[in-house]
Design a protein around this motif. Structure first.
Motif, short mmCIF file in Angstrom:
data_model
loop_
_atom_site.label_atom_id
_atom_site.label_comp_id
_atom_site.label_asym_id
_atom_site.label_seq_id
_atom_site.Cartn_x
_atom_site.Cartn_y
_atom_site.Cartn_z
N VAL A 87 0.84 -1.20 0.00
CA VAL A 87 0.00 0.00 0.00
C VAL A 87 0.88 1.25 0.00
O VAL A 87 0.63 2.20 -0.74
N GLN A 88 1.93 1.25 0.83
CA GLN A 88 2.81 2.40 0.92
C GLN A 88 3.54 2.67 -0.39
O GLN A 88 3.76 3.82 -0.78
N LEU A 89 3.91 1.60 -1.10
CA LEU A 89 4.56 1.74 -2.39
C LEU A 89 3.70 2.59 -3.32
O LEU A 89 4.18 3.47 -4.02
N GLY A 90 2.39 2.33 -3.31
CA GLY A 90 1.48 3.08 -4.15
C GLY A 90 1.40 4.54 -3.75
O GLY A 90 1.29 5.44 -4.60
N LYS A 91 1.45 4.82 -2.45
CA LYS A 91 1.35 6.20 -1.97
C LYS A 91 2.58 7.01 -2.34
O LYS A 91 2.52 8.24 -2.37
N ASP A 92 3.69 6.35 -2.60
CA ASP A 92 4.94 7.05 -2.95
C ASP A 92 5.07 7.33 -4.44
O ASP A 92 6.08 7.87 -4.89
N ARG A 156 -5.17 5.59 -6.08
CA ARG A 156 -4.92 4.45 -5.20
C ARG A 156 -4.42 3.27 -6.02
O ARG A 156 -4.86 3.05 -7.14
N THR A 157 -3.52 2.49 -5.44
CA THR A 157 -3.11 1.25 -6.09
C THR A 157 -4.22 0.22 -5.92
O THR A 157 -5.12 0.37 -5.09
N LEU A 162 -8.29 -2.66 -2.58
CA LEU A 162 -8.81 -3.91 -2.03
C LEU A 162 -8.84 -3.90 -0.51
O LEU A 162 -9.84 -4.28 0.11
N THR A 163 -7.75 -3.46 0.10
CA THR A 163 -7.62 -3.57 1.55
C THR A 163 -8.26 -2.42 2.31
O THR A 163 -8.88 -2.63 3.36
N SER A 164 -8.12 -1.18 1.79
CA SER A 164 -8.55 -0.01 2.55
C SER A 164 -9.92 0.51 2.17
O SER A 164 -10.59 1.14 2.98
N VAL A 165 -10.33 0.28 0.92
CA VAL A 165 -11.61 0.82 0.45
C VAL A 165 -12.69 -0.26 0.39
O VAL A 165 -13.78 -0.09 0.93
N LEU A 166 -12.39 -1.37 -0.26
CA LEU A 166 -13.38 -2.44 -0.41
C LEU A 166 -13.36 -3.44 0.76
O LEU A 166 -14.26 -4.27 0.86
N ASN A 167 -12.32 -3.35 1.60
CA ASN A 167 -12.20 -4.24 2.77
C ASN A 167 -12.21 -5.71 2.40
O ASN A 167 -12.81 -6.54 3.09
N VAL A 168 -11.55 -6.03 1.30
CA VAL A 168 -11.39 -7.44 0.92
C VAL A 168 -10.32 -8.04 1.82
O VAL A 168 -9.21 -7.49 1.92
N PRO A 169 -10.61 -9.13 2.51
CA PRO A 169 -9.63 -9.70 3.45
C PRO A 169 -8.49 -10.42 2.73
O PRO A 169 -8.62 -11.57 2.32
N ILE A 170 -7.36 -9.73 2.56
CA ILE A 170 -6.20 -10.34 1.91
C ILE A 170 -5.37 -11.06 2.96
O ILE A 170 -4.91 -10.46 3.93
N LYS A 171 -5.17 -12.35 2.75
CA LYS A 171 -4.41 -13.16 3.71
C LYS A 171 -2.92 -13.13 3.41
O LYS A 171 -2.09 -12.98 4.30
N HIS A 172 -2.58 -13.30 2.14
CA HIS A 172 -1.16 -13.29 1.79
C HIS A 172 -0.96 -12.94 0.32
O HIS A 172 -1.91 -12.93 -0.47
#
Length: 234
Positions: A87-92, A156-157, A162-172
């Protein structure tokens, strides 16, 4: 009077301009002819001075496009140890969307999702300091992709969506790194020569039930790609 050669004096001046903010990351420098006129030196002197800034990682030069000031941090270098790091990679970086549409899955993607159903496909270029770093291509399940407006992917990436907006539970996530030669279209997008070597980074995401959610590839300009791993002794 300085005893330094003129090209070193010019390099020193431009370096100060970058460090004090008169020239900011992403700014395009004047042409060699314009710099020569501004500072009263020859184009050869300008070229030699710019070569010093290039070696010091302050600028990057592109044929037919110009010379750009770079971020003084390690451009293109991230330490990925978690989904949050992705996520941070995308923000940079910043994004230019090339396409976002529903398409039939290529064979490799159909095998990944174990389905011939249409998938959403994103193609985009990610930039750092106005310089292209990598060309991204992502494939996403239709049930998730139809919830994402194209304009949202400009800020957004896919991982952040997926993780911050749609709240899709990413396991790995699963990563694979390889090499390839840039196609004509890829070279145009990345400001490099056709058939120049690029780093291919594939990252696949899986949900809490270990089911595939997204498959993504990034074709990186090799001089801007560095991966650092932390290995613990157990």
């Amino acid at each position: 009077m300085s005893t330094k050669p003129l090209y070193e004096q010019l390099a020193d001046k431009l370096t100060r301009y970058i460090r004090d903010g008169r020239l900011k990351p992403g700014d395009r420098l004047p042409t060699e002819a314009e710099l020569g006129e501004m500072f009263g030196v020859s184009r050869i002197t300008v070229r030699q001075g710019l070569a010093i800034l290039t070696r010091n990682g302050l600028i990057e030069r592109f044929a037919s496009r110009g010379t750009f000031v770079l971020e003084r941090k390690n451009t293109g270098s991230w330490e990925l140890g978690s989904i949050n790091d992705l996520v941070q990679l995308g923000k940079d970086t910043t994004t230019k969307i090339a396409s976002w549409s529903l398409v039939p899955p290529p064979a490799e993607i159909a095998e990944f999702f174990a389905s011939d159903e249409p998938v959403y496909k994103l193609q985009a270029v990610r930039y750092k300091s106005a310089v292209p770093l990598y060309f991204a291509e992502n494939y996403l399940l239709r049930s998730i992709g139809e919830r994402i407006p194209a304009q949202a992917l400009e800020t957004r990436t896919m991982v952040e969506m997926l993780t911050s907006v749609l709240n899709v539970p990413i396991k790995h996530a699963q990563e694979e790194i390889s090499m390839a030669d840039a196609s004509a279209e890829m070279a145009k997008q990345l400001w490099i020569k056709e058939n120049q070597a690029v780093i291919v980074q594939r990252i696949d995401l899986f949900d809490a039930d270990d089911k595939p959610v997204q498959s993504g590839k990034g074709w990186w300009r090799s001089e801007h790609f560095k991966r650092r791993f932390k290995l613990n002794y157990v």
